[in-house]
Design an enzyme around this catalytic site. Sequence first.
Site, mmCIF file in Angstrom:
data_model
loop_
_atom_site.group_PDB
_atom_site.id
_atom_site.type_symbol
_atom_site.label_atom_id
_atom_site.label_comp_id
_atom_site.label_asym_id
_atom_site.label_seq_id
_atom_site.Cartn_x
_atom_site.Cartn_y
_atom_site.Cartn_z
ATOM 1 N N ARG A 64 37.176 41.965 40.497
ATOM 2 C CA ARG A 64 36.263 42.244 41.608
ATOM 3 C C ARG A 64 36.973 42.286 42.964
ATOM 4 O O ARG A 64 36.828 43.237 43.739
ATOM 5 C CB ARG A 64 35.162 41.166 41.672
ATOM 6 C CG ARG A 64 34.079 41.361 40.651
ATOM 7 C CD ARG A 64 33.553 40.011 40.200
ATOM 8 N NE ARG A 64 34.467 39.490 39.204
ATOM 9 C CZ ARG A 64 34.281 39.596 37.897
ATOM 10 N NH1 ARG A 64 33.178 40.104 37.437
ATOM 11 N NH2 ARG A 64 35.194 39.160 37.043
ATOM 12 N N LYS A 92 61.168 38.279 38.549
ATOM 13 C CA LYS A 92 62.619 38.032 38.448
ATOM 14 C C LYS A 92 62.981 36.689 39.059
ATOM 15 O O LYS A 92 64.150 36.403 39.305
ATOM 16 C CB LYS A 92 63.389 39.136 39.176
ATOM 17 C CG LYS A 92 63.248 40.523 38.581
ATOM 18 C CD LYS A 92 64.111 41.484 39.404
ATOM 19 C CE LYS A 92 64.010 42.908 38.909
ATOM 20 N NZ LYS A 92 64.688 43.833 39.841
ATOM 21 N N ARG A 114 46.379 37.346 47.387
ATOM 22 C CA ARG A 114 45.843 36.334 46.458
ATOM 23 C C ARG A 114 47.045 35.681 45.780
ATOM 24 O O ARG A 114 47.905 36.377 45.243
ATOM 25 C CB ARG A 114 44.932 36.962 45.408
ATOM 26 C CG ARG A 114 44.667 36.012 44.254
ATOM 27 C CD ARG A 114 43.622 36.497 43.307
ATOM 28 N NE ARG A 114 42.300 36.406 43.899
ATOM 29 C CZ ARG A 114 41.166 36.486 43.181
ATOM 30 N NH1 ARG A 114 41.218 36.652 41.878
ATOM 31 N NH2 ARG A 114 39.997 36.406 43.772
ATOM 32 N N HIS A 142 38.450 31.045 49.585
ATOM 33 C CA HIS A 142 38.223 32.440 49.185
ATOM 34 C C HIS A 142 37.160 32.959 50.159
ATOM 35 O O HIS A 142 35.990 33.142 49.801
ATOM 36 C CB HIS A 142 37.743 32.467 47.738
ATOM 37 C CG HIS A 142 37.751 33.806 47.085
ATOM 38 N ND1 HIS A 142 37.941 34.991 47.782
ATOM 39 C CD2 HIS A 142 37.574 34.172 45.783
ATOM 40 C CE1 HIS A 142 37.893 35.992 46.934
ATOM 41 N NE2 HIS A 142 37.675 35.530 45.718
#
Length: 306
Positions: A64, A92, A114, A142
């Site tokens: 979403r 890596k 995020r 959030h």
Amino acid sequence: MAAVLKPASARTLTHTHILGINDLTPHDITAILDRAEFFAGQRHPRKSLQDKIILNLFLENSTRTRVSFEMAALRLGAQVINIGADGSSVKKGECLDDTLRTLACMGADALVIRAGDNGAAQAASLLFKCPVLNGGDGTNEHPTQALLDALTLRSHFGRLENLTVTICGDIRHSRVARSNFLLLTKMGADVRLTGPQELLPADLPATPDMAAALRNADAVMMLRLQKERMERTLHLNEADYFQRFGLTAEKLSLAKPDAVILHPGPINRGVEIDGALADDPKRSLILKQVENGLATRMACLDLLLA
Ligand code: NCD
């Protein structure tokens, strides 16, 4: 601390970034929700972000949030570069700071980030010269999810003030719960947090008594068990969890007769919510939340960049 801009008016925000609800004033929140309402349902808005390049750095899985940030940017005419953990040098062994320092040199017009580390967006805001938007940092915040949830509640009830909103489930690991608690409290709602004792946070008021928390609620927000963030396995198995803390029609009947259901997704049907309730168009606003996510992210990008 985010850089302070000129005093807020209806079309400007107090800060250059959206890192967390703590940085937003009630006036900022209202400005974002009003702008989101303006964008809701507009498939062809004015291309206010033409010539802008937005970096979408998603180091944790997302459907979403990632897609709606990308779609929001594209709808406003920006170009988007998506970077995930797979396919980038994170795989890596490059540390987050080095990835951020590297990307900061490229001169994007905005960064959406995020990451699993609390404070990742804040760290990025110190390195990037452009607006940074937090798409979820660990168990911290959030903010755009809380904004889209607020838009969904405000559109349904016509207000946020004096609403009783019960948030239930894995509160301890939920950045959604924290951002919603901060935002809704700031806007005059009464927020109740509930879940199993072992999943309640130490620093927010919460109760393991789900029945008491549900009584007379206007809205019930259910949360997923975020097993990926748990240090120890939960004492309850999924069937017991559903029996004690899963939302069923019976438990929902403790709330107001017309109480609505929210869930940020992804949903685990039969764990935190009965699938039939999640699909009940008379009670569930879950898909409306997804729809509002796009408008909210358009509003955030437009207010910060246009
Ligand atoms: C939430 C998240 O990532 O914090 N999902 C979302 O952004 N819609 C909640 C979750 O993962 O359970």
